[in-house]
Every structure is written in structure tokens, then in C-alpha cells.
Design a protein around this motif. Structure first.
Motif, short mmCIF file in Angstrom:
data_model
loop_
_atom_site.label_atom_id
_atom_site.label_comp_id
_atom_site.label_asym_id
_atom_site.label_seq_id
_atom_site.Cartn_x
_atom_site.Cartn_y
_atom_site.Cartn_z
N ASN A 31 0.80 -1.23 0.00
CA ASN A 31 0.00 0.00 0.00
C ASN A 31 0.83 1.28 0.00
O ASN A 31 0.29 2.37 0.07
CB ASN A 31 -0.93 0.03 1.21
CG ASN A 31 -2.11 -0.90 1.04
OD1 ASN A 31 -2.47 -1.28 -0.07
ND2 ASN A 31 -2.72 -1.29 2.15
N TYR A 32 2.14 1.10 -0.06
CA TYR A 32 3.04 2.24 0.10
C TYR A 32 3.93 2.43 -1.13
O TYR A 32 4.54 1.47 -1.62
CB TYR A 32 3.93 2.05 1.33
CG TYR A 32 3.19 2.26 2.63
CD1 TYR A 32 2.29 1.30 3.10
CD2 TYR A 32 3.38 3.41 3.39
CE1 TYR A 32 1.59 1.50 4.28
CE2 TYR A 32 2.70 3.61 4.58
CZ TYR A 32 1.80 2.64 5.01
OH TYR A 32 1.13 2.84 6.18
N THR A 53 3.08 1.83 -5.84
CA THR A 53 2.66 0.59 -5.21
C THR A 53 2.47 -0.50 -6.27
O THR A 53 3.43 -1.02 -6.80
CB THR A 53 1.37 0.83 -4.42
OG1 THR A 53 0.39 1.41 -5.29
CG2 THR A 53 1.60 1.78 -3.26
N HIS A 100 2.22 6.12 2.27
CA HIS A 100 0.94 5.48 1.98
C HIS A 100 0.29 6.12 0.76
O HIS A 100 0.26 7.35 0.62
CB HIS A 100 0.02 5.58 3.19
CG HIS A 100 -1.18 4.68 3.09
ND1 HIS A 100 -2.33 5.06 2.43
CD2 HIS A 100 -1.38 3.41 3.54
CE1 HIS A 100 -3.20 4.07 2.49
NE2 HIS A 100 -2.66 3.06 3.16
N ARG A 101 -0.24 5.30 -0.12
CA ARG A 101 -0.75 5.76 -1.41
C ARG A 101 -1.98 6.64 -1.28
O ARG A 101 -2.29 7.37 -2.22
CB ARG A 101 -1.07 4.55 -2.29
CG ARG A 101 -2.17 3.65 -1.74
CD ARG A 101 -2.30 2.39 -2.59
NE ARG A 101 -3.35 1.52 -2.10
CZ ARG A 101 -4.60 1.59 -2.51
NH1 ARG A 101 -4.95 2.49 -3.41
NH2 ARG A 101 -5.51 0.76 -2.01
N SER A 105 0.83 9.01 4.87
CA SER A 105 1.63 8.67 6.05
C SER A 105 2.96 8.09 5.60
O SER A 105 3.01 7.24 4.72
CB SER A 105 0.87 7.67 6.90
OG SER A 105 1.65 7.23 7.99
#
Length: 118
Positions: A31-32, A53, A100-101, A105
Motif C-alpha cells: 500500500n506504500y 505501489t 501510503h498511497r 503517512s
């Protein structure tokens, strides 16, 4: 516990190669987006390469385009930065970060030193 751990740095002669690794744990790696930064003494931190990602679109700073390759293995929670044709000006501490996409974050690793010198 969230962790990003870089490895693979060291001393290499000009024209040589190194492969940096970034091992992720404690979060859903896929997810990153992954970004590789570097910071040389007395200089600001510079974005060197990034990979998205799923899909794995890549982007590079002009200074490393054609010499560096960023990749990732979501199954192994690993990202890589293959660095070829290294130059003395590539000397820096290299950092891996994960963003994070959706939320943005961001986590950071502790960095690994790359020194290019004869």
C-alpha cells in the motif's frame, strides 16, 4: 512495530556498482509508494528514485537517470536501488521511505552510507 531497514551501502570505486535493499516490516508494504533519497554532507536531502505501489511506475532524478534502477518485491516486502556507473558525487547517506498511497503517512529508514572514491 514499523521498520524500514536499508542495507548494501559501502565503499566503491568510481564506475562501480552497488545494490541497496530496503526491508519493510510492521505495515502493509504493497500500500506504500517507495522513495529513495540521499543526503550528502552540507547538502539538502534529495529525492533520487521512486516506485509506486501496484503497477510499479518509476521516476528518477536527472542526476541518476540511466544509471540507477529502483524496483520492489511486494511478496518479500523488499525494495531495491541498483546503482551502476557510480560517481564520486553519488557519495551520500541513502534513505528509504515508504509513503501510503492514500493517506500520505510516511515512514523512514535509518540510512546507509555510500562512498564512491578511488
Amino acid at each position: 512495530q514499523v521498520q524500514l531497514v536499508e542495507s548494501g551501502g559501502g565503499l566503491v570505486q568510481p564506475g562501480g556498482s552497488l545494490r541497496l535493499s530496503c526491508a519493510a516490516s510492521g505495515f502493509t508494504f504493497s500500500n506504500y509508494h517507495i522513495n529513495w533519497y540521499r543526503q550528502a554532507p552540507g547538502k539538502e536531502r534529495e529525492l533520487v528514485a521512486s516506485i509506486t505501489t501496484i503497477g510499479g511506475r518509476t521516476n528518477y532524478a536527472d542526476s541518476v537517470k540511466g544509471r540507477f534502477t529502483v524496483s520492489r518485491d511486494n511478496a518479500k516486502n523488499l525494495a531495491y536501488l541498483q546503482m551502476n556507473s557510480l560517481k564520486p558525487e553519488d557519495t551520500a547517506v541513502y534513505y528509504c521511505s515508504a509513503r501510503h498511497r492514500i493517506t500520505g503517512s510516511t515512514f523512514w529508514g535509518q540510512g546507509t552510507q555510500v562512498t564512491v572514491s578511488s
